[in-house]
Motif scaffolding. Sequence first.
Motif, PDB file in Angstrom:
ATOM      1  N   ALA A  32      21.159 -43.921  55.826  1.00  9.92           N
ATOM      2  CA  ALA A  32      20.555 -44.037  57.161  1.00  9.92           C
ATOM      3  C   ALA A  32      19.626 -42.858  57.431  1.00  9.92           C
ATOM      4  O   ALA A  32      18.515 -43.032  57.955  1.00  9.92           O
ATOM      5  CB  ALA A  32      21.648 -44.104  58.225  1.00  9.92           C
ATOM      6  N   LEU A  33      20.048 -41.660  57.053  1.00 12.00           N
ATOM      7  CA  LEU A  33      19.239 -40.465  57.312  1.00 12.00           C
ATOM      8  C   LEU A  33      17.928 -40.493  56.526  1.00 12.00           C
ATOM      9  O   LEU A  33      16.882 -40.068  57.018  1.00 12.00           O
ATOM     10  CB  LEU A  33      20.033 -39.191  56.982  1.00 12.00           C
ATOM     11  CG  LEU A  33      21.217 -38.923  57.919  1.00 12.00           C
ATOM     12  CD1 LEU A  33      22.112 -37.823  57.359  1.00 12.00           C
ATOM     13  CD2 LEU A  33      20.736 -38.553  59.320  1.00 12.00           C
ATOM     14  N   LYS A  34      17.998 -41.022  55.290  1.00 15.03           N
ATOM     15  CA  LYS A  34      16.786 -41.127  54.466  1.00 15.03           C
ATOM     16  C   LYS A  34      15.804 -42.095  55.132  1.00 15.03           C
ATOM     17  O   LYS A  34      14.614 -41.818  55.233  1.00 15.03           O
ATOM     18  CB  LYS A  34      17.145 -41.598  53.055  1.00 15.03           C
ATOM     19  CG  LYS A  34      15.930 -41.654  52.124  1.00 15.03           C
ATOM     20  CD  LYS A  34      16.339 -41.845  50.674  1.00 15.03           C
ATOM     21  CE  LYS A  34      15.144 -41.737  49.725  1.00 15.03           C
ATOM     22  NZ  LYS A  34      14.077 -42.708  50.019  1.00 15.03           N
ATOM     23  N   SER A  79      16.490 -28.582  58.814  1.00 13.86           N
ATOM     24  CA  SER A  79      16.165 -29.810  59.516  1.00 13.86           C
ATOM     25  C   SER A  79      17.469 -30.373  60.080  1.00 13.86           C
ATOM     26  O   SER A  79      18.461 -30.462  59.370  1.00 13.86           O
ATOM     27  CB  SER A  79      15.527 -30.787  58.524  1.00 13.86           C
ATOM     28  OG  SER A  79      15.636 -32.101  59.007  1.00 13.86           O
ATOM     29  N   VAL A  80      17.447 -30.724  61.375  1.00  6.88           N
ATOM     30  CA  VAL A  80      18.654 -31.281  62.006  1.00  6.88           C
ATOM     31  C   VAL A  80      18.308 -32.620  62.654  1.00  6.88           C
ATOM     32  O   VAL A  80      17.206 -32.798  63.177  1.00  6.88           O
ATOM     33  CB  VAL A  80      19.253 -30.310  63.058  1.00  6.88           C
ATOM     34  CG1 VAL A  80      19.700 -29.019  62.396  1.00  6.88           C
ATOM     35  CG2 VAL A  80      18.267 -30.002  64.183  1.00  6.88           C
ATOM     36  N   PHE A  81      19.268 -33.546  62.597  1.00  6.55           N
ATOM     37  CA  PHE A  81      19.087 -34.867  63.217  1.00  6.55           C
ATOM     38  C   PHE A  81      19.626 -34.814  64.640  1.00  6.55           C
ATOM     39  O   PHE A  81      20.815 -34.554  64.842  1.00  6.55           O
ATOM     40  CB  PHE A  81      19.825 -35.926  62.393  1.00  6.55           C
ATOM     41  CG  PHE A  81      19.885 -37.281  63.048  1.00  6.55           C
ATOM     42  CD1 PHE A  81      18.720 -37.972  63.383  1.00  6.55           C
ATOM     43  CD2 PHE A  81      21.111 -37.879  63.334  1.00  6.55           C
ATOM     44  CE1 PHE A  81      18.772 -39.221  63.994  1.00  6.55           C
ATOM     45  CE2 PHE A  81      21.181 -39.134  63.936  1.00  6.55           C
ATOM     46  CZ  PHE A  81      20.005 -39.802  64.261  1.00  6.55           C
ATOM     47  N   GLN A  87      15.754 -46.285  69.504  1.00  6.75           N
ATOM     48  CA  GLN A  87      15.851 -46.609  68.066  1.00  6.75           C
ATOM     49  C   GLN A  87      14.997 -45.703  67.159  1.00  6.75           C
ATOM     50  O   GLN A  87      15.093 -45.800  65.937  1.00  6.75           O
ATOM     51  CB  GLN A  87      15.476 -48.087  67.766  1.00  6.75           C
ATOM     52  CG  GLN A  87      16.180 -49.116  68.640  1.00  6.75           C
ATOM     53  CD  GLN A  87      17.694 -49.012  68.561  1.00  6.75           C
ATOM     54  OE1 GLN A  87      18.258 -48.800  67.483  1.00  6.75           O
ATOM     55  NE2 GLN A  87      18.379 -49.135  69.689  1.00  6.75           N
ATOM     56  N   ALA A  88      14.161 -44.856  67.742  1.00  3.60           N
ATOM     57  CA  ALA A  88      13.326 -43.974  66.911  1.00  3.60           C
ATOM     58  C   ALA A  88      14.034 -42.637  66.716  1.00  3.60           C
ATOM     59  O   ALA A  88      14.488 -42.042  67.688  1.00  3.60           O
ATOM     60  CB  ALA A  88      11.969 -43.761  67.565  1.00  3.60           C
ATOM     61  N   PRO A  89      14.137 -42.178  65.447  1.00  6.31           N
ATOM     62  CA  PRO A  89      14.862 -40.932  65.195  1.00  6.31           C
ATOM     63  C   PRO A  89      14.095 -39.693  65.667  1.00  6.31           C
ATOM     64  O   PRO A  89      12.869 -39.656  65.613  1.00  6.31           O
ATOM     65  CB  PRO A  89      15.012 -40.914  63.674  1.00  6.31           C
ATOM     66  CG  PRO A  89      13.909 -41.773  63.162  1.00  6.31           C
ATOM     67  CD  PRO A  89      13.638 -42.799  64.208  1.00  6.31           C
TER      68      PRO A  89
END
Length: 317
Positions: A32-34, A79-81, A87-89
């Motif tokens: 998902a992160l990719k 880099s942090v999520f 819906q946009a990261p």
Amino acid sequence: VSARPDLGPPPRLGYAASRLDRAAGLRGDEAALKQFSEHPRAGVYAIGGEFVVLKSATGECDPQFTPAEARALGVVRESVFLGLMEQAPRFGFGLDAQAVEALKSRNDLKISDLRSIAVQGMVAAEHLPPLAEAKALLGWHARHRFCPNCGAKTELVQAGWRRDCPACKAEHFPRTDPVVIMLAIAGERCVLGRSYRFVPTMWSCLAGFAEPGESIEEAVRREVLEEVGIACGRVRYFASQPWPFPSSIMIGCHAQALSDTVVVDREELEDARWFERDELAAMLKRQHPQGLTAPPPIAIAHHIIRNFVEAGCDVFR
Ligand SMILES: [Zn+2]
């Protein structure tokens, strides 16, 4: 008893009321992160130390970069999520403070600290909570590169929400430090103080860190007693605010003052005194005859004071 003064519609508190879905369940999901990092609407906040990089514009600046644009600003240390916005990261990229400093010469960018960005309304209000999230989290990484347990270098995992120690296997989680911020009230008046670093006209609520082994109520009573010598009884929670300088949560309260004599702790405060409700209303409206002011609406102190001006002792109901 004063009539309820008309202060107009309540202003927005800074850094609070995030619209982001933090999607914490996806922090360990590599696939998902990719996908998120390659998402066409991925947005990145670029931060170096105290400074935030903005796309310069007349009127509101844009704090969002594409991942490629953000990488072109300088070396990305972390880099942090942050979560999902419709819906946009959204991500936070931590750059070197010196690299960001060097960007100040570019006229397509604006480099500013997050306090000024909020106070001056440089970006749309919806960006302030994720910017605070990014700044606090990236600041934590910058200060926690080594394991506090064994001293080995730690590694960022869980999309930035944990650091693991490969040597002793300890897991370290981002911290947020609780600060109590309060207004001690007796009838129609309350105590405000002045810190040495305030602009000369400004007065505000008292505040201090909650200590280990202390409840919020105990921290409020201790801080008021230490700073101005006033004993407090009942403590009523009002609201809270993330405060990313560097990584606190401000816990706003009203407290019932039981004594009268103000004894100022000059190590902490330049001055403190009682203020009448009417005087506070003039300060909030910026109409005080001596030009005294309260903190700006982005700060929770403004809202704690305003609530007392509007409701008087009903704040304890
Ligand atoms: Zn360790």
